[in-house]
Scaffold this motif. Structure first.
Motif, mmCIF file in Angstrom:
data_model
loop_
_atom_site.group_PDB
_atom_site.id
_atom_site.type_symbol
_atom_site.label_atom_id
_atom_site.label_comp_id
_atom_site.label_asym_id
_atom_site.label_seq_id
_atom_site.Cartn_x
_atom_site.Cartn_y
_atom_site.Cartn_z
ATOM 1 N N GLU A 154 0.829 -1.206 0.000
ATOM 2 C CA GLU A 154 0.000 0.000 0.000
ATOM 3 C C GLU A 154 0.865 1.259 0.000
ATOM 4 O O GLU A 154 0.534 2.245 -0.670
ATOM 5 C CB GLU A 154 -0.927 0.004 1.220
ATOM 6 N N LYS A 157 2.060 1.716 -3.489
ATOM 7 C CA LYS A 157 0.945 2.128 -4.353
ATOM 8 C C LYS A 157 0.715 3.634 -4.235
ATOM 9 O O LYS A 157 0.520 4.333 -5.235
ATOM 10 C CB LYS A 157 -0.319 1.363 -3.967
ATOM 11 N N GLN A 158 0.748 4.137 -3.002
ATOM 12 C CA GLN A 158 0.533 5.566 -2.791
ATOM 13 C C GLN A 158 1.709 6.390 -3.302
ATOM 14 O O GLN A 158 1.526 7.488 -3.840
ATOM 15 C CB GLN A 158 0.268 5.834 -1.311
ATOM 16 N N ARG A 192 5.991 -2.965 -5.026
ATOM 17 C CA ARG A 192 4.593 -3.284 -4.729
ATOM 18 C C ARG A 192 4.238 -4.686 -5.216
ATOM 19 O O ARG A 192 3.636 -5.475 -4.484
ATOM 20 C CB ARG A 192 3.670 -2.255 -5.389
ATOM 21 N N GLU A 196 3.076 -7.990 -2.950
ATOM 22 C CA GLU A 196 1.804 -8.669 -3.185
ATOM 23 C C GLU A 196 2.034 -10.136 -3.502
ATOM 24 O O GLU A 196 1.324 -11.019 -2.989
ATOM 25 C CB GLU A 196 1.059 -7.983 -4.322
ATOM 26 N N PRO A 202 -4.476 -6.899 1.221
ATOM 27 C CA PRO A 202 -4.975 -5.509 1.200
ATOM 28 C C PRO A 202 -5.296 -5.027 2.613
ATOM 29 O O PRO A 202 -5.825 -5.781 3.439
ATOM 30 C CB PRO A 202 -6.237 -5.609 0.340
ATOM 31 N N ARG A 208 -5.886 2.561 5.131
ATOM 32 C CA ARG A 208 -5.463 3.210 3.882
ATOM 33 C C ARG A 208 -5.748 4.712 3.926
ATOM 34 O O ARG A 208 -4.940 5.529 3.473
ATOM 35 C CB ARG A 208 -6.160 2.580 2.677
#
Length: 225
Positions: A154, A157-158, A192, A196, A202, A208
């Motif tokens: 996460e 991803k950000q 990332r 995963e 998640p 998040r």
């Protein structure tokens, strides 16, 4: 290793791992990162030529602000992954975190070099960002390996989203900054995907959302300070 004699023959004494050694090693690493003395393991990706008058003063300030934000992001990622790895006892996830942390060092060195080229500096609050991120990484690791790796995924991803927004707002002619950001974005996507594939799950919506709020505070502050 040293050897002593006993009635039954030689006795070997092995030096036990001292937690203080690990703590001192992390402190030394933090100092090298924060002082700017860390070195990159890969070549500087900014290879485009830059004419002296390519960027206006305003464009330079904006590019420097974005690169300072990126530098802070790498400071945080470095501390976060080191914190996560420090209490992770599973060899494979720990190795994944440490490898990502090593690549983040490359990123922060590149950003620092670009800041110097733009006549600017890194954030004055870097020690605060590092300490807070390291503590957060330790807490994340206690949630278990799936969530620990999910936190990494996460985070990346950000970061990818931030870098993409920077590519849209950097001055068009600032090819050197763009080359750095593009390479960083490529690496973050790989981090990332690795997290995963290694079993990261998640995170919940509240977590998040909290991460995004913290990131917003950091990026807004780092652009100026």
């Amino acid at each position: 290793m040293s050897t002593a004699l006993s009635r039954s023959g030689p006795v070997s004494f092995l030096r036990r791992a001292n937690p203080l050694d690990a703590l001192l090693a992390e402190a030394d690493r933090a100092l090298r990162v924060l002082s700017g003395s860390a070195t990159a393991g890969r070549p500087y990706p900014a290879t485009a030529d830059e004419a002296p008058q390519t960027l206006s003063a305003q464009e330079k300030r904006h590019a420097a602000g974005l690169m300072r934000v990126n530098h802070v992001g790498e400071i945080c990622a470095q501390a976060l992954y080191r914190g996560q790895a420090s209490v992770c006892r599973e060899p494979a996830p720990r190795a994944l975190l440490l490898n990502a942390a090593a690549e983040e060092v490359d990123h922060l060195v590149w950003c620092n070099q670009r800041l110097a080229e733009l006549g600017s500096r890194a954030s004055l609050l870097n020690p605060v960002w590092y300490a807070g991120s390291f503590a957060l990484g330790v807490l994340a690791s206690y949630a278990g390996v799936p969530r620990n790796l999910g936190f990494m995924a996460e985070t990346e991803k950000q970061v990818e989203a931030h870098l993409e927004s920077h590519l849209r707002t950097l001055p068009v002619q600032d090819e050197r900054s763009r080359q750095i950001v593009e390479k960083m974005k490529e690496d973050e996507a790989q981090h990332r995907a690795s997290a995963e594939q290694a079993g990261g799950v998640p995170l919940s919506l509240p977590v998040r959302t909290a991460m995004k709020a913290m990131s917003k505070v950091m990026t807004t502050t780092a652009y100026w300070i």
